[in-house]
Design an enzyme around this catalytic site. Structure first.
Site, short mmCIF file in Angstrom:
data_model
loop_
_atom_site.label_atom_id
_atom_site.label_comp_id
_atom_site.label_asym_id
_atom_site.label_seq_id
_atom_site.Cartn_x
_atom_site.Cartn_y
_atom_site.Cartn_z
N HIS A 17 51.00 55.29 50.03
CA HIS A 17 52.00 56.25 49.57
C HIS A 17 51.54 57.68 49.87
CE1 HIS A 17 52.97 53.18 46.20
NE2 HIS A 17 54.02 53.20 46.97
N LYS A 41 62.04 45.32 37.20
CA LYS A 41 60.59 45.09 37.11
C LYS A 41 60.01 45.80 35.89
CE LYS A 41 59.83 45.91 41.95
NZ LYS A 41 59.01 46.67 42.88
N ARG A 91 56.60 49.90 56.37
CA ARG A 91 55.55 48.96 56.78
C ARG A 91 56.17 47.92 57.70
NH1 ARG A 91 54.10 48.19 50.57
NH2 ARG A 91 56.34 48.55 50.66
N SER A 129 51.61 48.36 46.07
CA SER A 129 51.19 48.50 44.67
C SER A 129 50.95 47.11 44.06
CB SER A 129 52.26 49.23 43.87
OG SER A 129 52.39 50.54 44.32
P1 ADP Z 1 59.51 50.36 45.77
O1 ADP Z 1 58.68 49.12 45.74
O2 ADP Z 1 60.26 50.60 44.52
O3 ADP Z 1 60.30 50.54 47.04
P2 ADP Z 1 57.09 51.68 46.20
O4 ADP Z 1 56.42 52.54 45.19
O5 ADP Z 1 56.48 50.36 46.48
O6 ADP Z 1 58.56 51.57 45.79
O7 ADP Z 1 57.18 52.42 47.58
C1 ADP Z 1 57.81 53.65 47.73
C2 ADP Z 1 57.89 53.97 49.19
O8 ADP Z 1 56.60 53.97 49.76
C3 ADP Z 1 58.70 52.96 50.01
O9 ADP Z 1 59.39 53.68 51.01
C4 ADP Z 1 57.67 52.10 50.64
O10 ADP Z 1 58.11 51.55 51.86
C5 ADP Z 1 56.57 53.10 50.86
N1 ADP Z 1 55.27 52.47 50.92
C6 ADP Z 1 54.70 51.69 49.99
N2 ADP Z 1 53.48 51.28 50.39
C7 ADP Z 1 53.27 51.84 51.61
C8 ADP Z 1 52.21 51.79 52.57
N3 ADP Z 1 51.12 51.07 52.35
N4 ADP Z 1 52.34 52.50 53.70
C9 ADP Z 1 53.47 53.21 53.93
N5 ADP Z 1 54.51 53.29 53.09
C10 ADP Z 1 54.41 52.62 51.94
#
Ligand code: ADP
Length: 161
Positions: A17, A41, A91, A129
């Site tokens: 992130h 969730k 991703r 996450s």
């Molecule tokens: P959600 O699961 O509610 O979409 P997240 O907190 O998991 O929210 O992710 C928020 C944003 O960050 C999304 O656009 C997701 O694709 C991106 N994201 C999450 N993990 C990564 C990562 N390892 N690399 C790049 N982008 C990521």
């Protein structure tokens, strides 16, 4: 003044992130990290804890702010904040279908707010996450996956449980 919203649940924020937030902050004048609540969730960290960690991890980025007041529709929040863009990390494979659908829906709702996708950096392409929470619950190593402060909070959380 070009403002972008970086939305997510950030439960907790990972290095993946943060890489997206940093890269967005190089392109936009102001980046608002919007902490969203997913009604489907139950989060590990409450909104206040997630906000706190994100603020600590972005304090070196003067044009980044953290906001947890996002209402239902992201495009409405973006408009309220005077943002022109939504920036999301992409991703390989796993994100595409859902993000494409969300991007399309947001375009239908408000054609003036553009969604930008930044490709995930190779070393973070497998990072989420949920994998971090799982690893932490099993006592696995978290270095290089999350900043030290997040690692500390995770250890505390699972020690309390
Ligand atoms: P959600 O699961 O509610 O979409 P997240 O907190 O998991 O929210 O992710 C928020 C944003 O960050 C999304 O656009 C997701 O694709 C991106 N994201 C999450 N993990 C990564 C990562 N390892 N690399 C790049 N982008 C990521």
């Amino acid at each position: 003044m070009k403002t972008a919203i970086c939305p997510g649940s950030f439960d907790p924020v990972t290095n993946g992130h943060l890489d997206i937030i940093r890269r967005a902050a190089r392109t936009f004048d102001h980046v608002i990290v919007a902490i969203l609540t997913n009604p489907r969730k139950a989060p590990l960290f409450n909104t206040l804890e997630r906000t706190d960690m994100l603020k600590a991890c972005t304090q070196d980025l003067p044009n980044v702010s953290v906001d947890s007041s996002a209402p239902g529709l992201l495009v409405d929040f973006a408009r309220e904040k005077g943002a022109q863009a939504i920036v999301k990390g992409l991703r390989p494979i796993q994100d595409f279908e859902y993000e494409w659908q969300m991007g399309m829906v947001n375009m239908q709702l408000n054609d003036e707010i553009e969604t930008y996708f930044l490709m995930s950096r190779n070393e973070y392409s497998y990072l989420s996450s949920s994998i971090v929470r799982e690893l932490a619950s099993l006592g696995g190593k978290l270095e290089n996956l999350v900043p030290p402060i997040v690692e500390q909070r995770l250890r505390q959380k699972f020690a309390d449980k």
